[in-house]
Scaffold this motif. Sequence first.
Motif, PDB file in Angstrom:
ATOM      1  N   GLY A 212       0.801  -1.224   0.000  1.00 17.56           N
ATOM      2  CA  GLY A 212       0.000   0.000   0.000  1.00 17.56           C
ATOM      3  C   GLY A 212       0.831   1.270   0.000  1.00 17.56           C
ATOM      4  O   GLY A 212       2.063   1.236  -0.091  1.00 17.56           O
ATOM      5  N   PRO A 213       0.146   2.425   0.134  1.00 20.17           N
ATOM      6  CA  PRO A 213       0.806   3.735   0.000  1.00 20.17           C
ATOM      7  C   PRO A 213       1.983   3.958   0.958  1.00 20.17           C
ATOM      8  O   PRO A 213       2.912   4.705   0.634  1.00 20.17           O
ATOM      9  CB  PRO A 213      -0.324   4.737   0.301  1.00 20.17           C
ATOM     10  N   GLU A 214       1.973   3.283   2.131  1.00 18.70           N
ATOM     11  CA  GLU A 214       3.079   3.513   3.086  1.00 18.70           C
ATOM     12  C   GLU A 214       4.424   3.021   2.549  1.00 18.70           C
ATOM     13  O   GLU A 214       5.485   3.404   3.047  1.00 18.70           O
ATOM     14  CB  GLU A 214       2.780   2.901   4.467  1.00 18.70           C
ATOM     15  N   LEU A 215       4.394   2.180   1.506  1.00 21.77           N
ATOM     16  CA  LEU A 215       5.663   1.710   0.919  1.00 21.77           C
ATOM     17  C   LEU A 215       6.457   2.867   0.304  1.00 21.77           C
ATOM     18  O   LEU A 215       7.668   2.777   0.152  1.00 21.77           O
ATOM     19  CB  LEU A 215       5.408   0.644  -0.155  1.00 21.77           C
ATOM     20  N   ARG A 216       5.759   3.956  -0.043  1.00 24.00           N
ATOM     21  CA  ARG A 216       6.484   5.117  -0.613  1.00 24.00           C
ATOM     22  C   ARG A 216       7.531   5.642   0.365  1.00 24.00           C
ATOM     23  O   ARG A 216       8.510   6.253  -0.046  1.00 24.00           O
ATOM     24  CB  ARG A 216       5.489   6.249  -0.941  1.00 24.00           C
ATOM     25  N   LYS A 217       7.286   5.409   1.652  1.00 26.15           N
ATOM     26  CA  LYS A 217       8.210   5.935   2.683  1.00 26.15           C
ATOM     27  C   LYS A 217       9.375   4.978   2.955  1.00 26.15           C
ATOM     28  O   LYS A 217      10.257   5.287   3.757  1.00 26.15           O
ATOM     29  CB  LYS A 217       7.441   6.172   4.000  1.00 26.15           C
ATOM     30  N   HIS A 218       9.377   3.811   2.332  1.00 24.53           N
ATOM     31  CA  HIS A 218      10.441   2.833   2.607  1.00 24.53           C
ATOM     32  C   HIS A 218      11.794   3.375   2.131  1.00 24.53           C
ATOM     33  O   HIS A 218      11.882   3.991   1.055  1.00 24.53           O
ATOM     34  CB  HIS A 218      10.132   1.497   1.911  1.00 24.53           C
ATOM     35  N   PRO A 219      12.877   3.127   2.928  1.00 25.09           N
ATOM     36  CA  PRO A 219      14.221   3.618   2.556  1.00 25.09           C
ATOM     37  C   PRO A 219      14.671   3.226   1.147  1.00 25.09           C
ATOM     38  O   PRO A 219      15.452   3.943   0.524  1.00 25.09           O
ATOM     39  CB  PRO A 219      15.144   2.966   3.607  1.00 25.09           C
ATOM     40  N   PHE A 220      14.166   2.095   0.631  1.00 26.94           N
ATOM     41  CA  PHE A 220      14.543   1.679  -0.726  1.00 26.94           C
ATOM     42  C   PHE A 220      14.196   2.759  -1.752  1.00 26.94           C
ATOM     43  O   PHE A 220      14.887   2.923  -2.753  1.00 26.94           O
ATOM     44  CB  PHE A 220      13.837   0.359  -1.097  1.00 26.94           C
ATOM     45  N   PHE A 221      13.106   3.504  -1.496  1.00 31.19           N
ATOM     46  CA  PHE A 221      12.637   4.509  -2.462  1.00 31.19           C
ATOM     47  C   PHE A 221      13.164   5.915  -2.153  1.00 31.19           C
ATOM     48  O   PHE A 221      12.673   6.891  -2.703  1.00 31.19           O
ATOM     49  CB  PHE A 221      11.104   4.513  -2.522  1.00 31.19           C
ATOM     50  N   LYS A 222      14.179   6.005  -1.286  1.00 27.06           N
ATOM     51  CA  LYS A 222      14.735   7.311  -0.918  1.00 27.06           C
ATOM     52  C   LYS A 222      15.176   8.063  -2.184  1.00 27.06           C
ATOM     53  O   LYS A 222      15.840   7.497  -3.050  1.00 27.06           O
ATOM     54  CB  LYS A 222      15.942   7.098   0.009  1.00 27.06           C
ATOM     55  N   GLY A 223      14.751   9.309  -2.286  1.00 22.07           N
ATOM     56  CA  GLY A 223      15.160  10.122  -3.434  1.00 22.07           C
ATOM     57  C   GLY A 223      14.162  10.107  -4.582  1.00 22.07           C
ATOM     58  O   GLY A 223      14.300  10.875  -5.539  1.00 22.07           O
ATOM     59  N   ILE A 224      13.151   9.258  -4.511  1.00 18.32           N
ATOM     60  CA  ILE A 224      12.137   9.217  -5.585  1.00 18.32           C
ATOM     61  C   ILE A 224      11.222  10.443  -5.457  1.00 18.32           C
ATOM     62  O   ILE A 224      10.732  10.763  -4.381  1.00 18.32           O
ATOM     63  CB  ILE A 224      11.285   7.918  -5.512  1.00 18.32           C
ATOM     64  N   ASP A 225      11.028  11.132  -6.589  1.00 23.06           N
ATOM     65  CA  ASP A 225      10.120  12.282  -6.628  1.00 23.06           C
ATOM     66  C   ASP A 225       8.738  11.763  -7.035  1.00 23.06           C
ATOM     67  O   ASP A 225       8.440  11.624  -8.219  1.00 23.06           O
ATOM     68  CB  ASP A 225      10.661  13.306  -7.645  1.00 23.06           C
ATOM     69  N   TRP A 226       7.915  11.443  -6.050  1.00 23.97           N
ATOM     70  CA  TRP A 226       6.631  10.772  -6.317  1.00 23.97           C
ATOM     71  C   TRP A 226       5.687  11.611  -7.182  1.00 23.97           C
ATOM     72  O   TRP A 226       4.878  11.065  -7.921  1.00 23.97           O
ATOM     73  CB  TRP A 226       5.955  10.380  -5.000  1.00 23.97           C
ATOM     74  N   LYS A 227       5.820  12.936  -7.101  1.00 27.36           N
ATOM     75  CA  LYS A 227       4.897  13.793  -7.869  1.00 27.36           C
ATOM     76  C   LYS A 227       5.235  13.796  -9.354  1.00 27.36           C
ATOM     77  O   LYS A 227       4.388  14.027 -10.197  1.00 27.36           O
ATOM     78  CB  LYS A 227       4.916  15.219  -7.317  1.00 27.36           C
ATOM     79  N   ASN A 228       6.514  13.581  -9.667  1.00 32.22           N
ATOM     80  CA  ASN A 228       6.935  13.667 -11.076  1.00 32.22           C
ATOM     81  C   ASN A 228       7.475  12.347 -11.612  1.00 32.22           C
ATOM     82  O   ASN A 228       8.407  12.327 -12.411  1.00 32.22           O
ATOM     83  CB  ASN A 228       7.996  14.759 -11.240  1.00 32.22           C
ATOM     84  N   LEU A 229       6.887  11.252 -11.171  1.00 30.69           N
ATOM     85  CA  LEU A 229       7.352   9.942 -11.637  1.00 30.69           C
ATOM     86  C   LEU A 229       7.067   9.780 -13.119  1.00 30.69           C
ATOM     87  O   LEU A 229       7.680   9.046 -13.805  1.00 30.69           O
ATOM     88  CB  LEU A 229       6.641   8.837 -10.865  1.00 30.69           C
TER      89      LEU A 229
END
Length: 267
Positions: free
Chosen positions: A250-267
Amino acid sequence: IDDFEYGQILGEGAFGQVRLCVHKATELQYAAKVLKKEKLIKAKQTKYVKSEKEILLEMDHPNISKLCYTFTDEKKLYFVLELISGGELFECIIKSNVANDNKELKKVAQFYMAQMLEALIYIHSLNICHRDLKPENLMLTGSGNLKLVDFGIAKKIDRPGPNTFCGTAEYLAPEVVSNNEYGIMVDWWSYGCIIYELFCGKSPFYSSSMAVTCQKIVDRDIYWPKTMPPDAKDLINGLLTTDPEKRIGGPELRKHPFFKGIDWKNL
């Protein structure tokens, strides 16, 4: 039907084929999935096709293949989908040699798994469970963005319950293998298998024997190579949690350290 010109075969399946087609008036290219009604009826597949059509028409997301038109004649059903021309994600990674450079592979995995995450969050918000997540169903557009395809066995599931044993063996969640009730959490297990495969070149439970694969899934028998980045291992471990109630997703995975640096708004 006459508005389109049909060209080369792009793929073949049990019930028909996918062909390149061109809309005559606009000259735009599409992929037409042409299914033979007689074969569908014989194999009792009509309800799945109806369900796939309804699900495809409901969805509208940049990382999911879009159904543009549907029509029918006496013998065939036609699904005209957007043409996704970049090939399968995994094939592109192998061709590009990225897999030989750990740092580069991590960047590529992070980007495409973030796009896949967005697609899954979206379909689950509509109570749609894909049920057949695997590398072959991750395609790339000409501009290099990910598209999730093939909703042939997808199903609306609003809560866990008795559901059919279906999917591709090595990506099946343990609750499916064990014939237990299941819900959308099965997709998060498959997502974990795909991330593992991106880093390791094969899925975590692969075996040439389906029985052995199923046993490995139930036993959660996973080999961790030393080259696996620790944050990727942590994410995969959480996704490959046997108990679906404790499995992450679910959405909380966006906060996982693996995704550090991902710009979720401009994917």
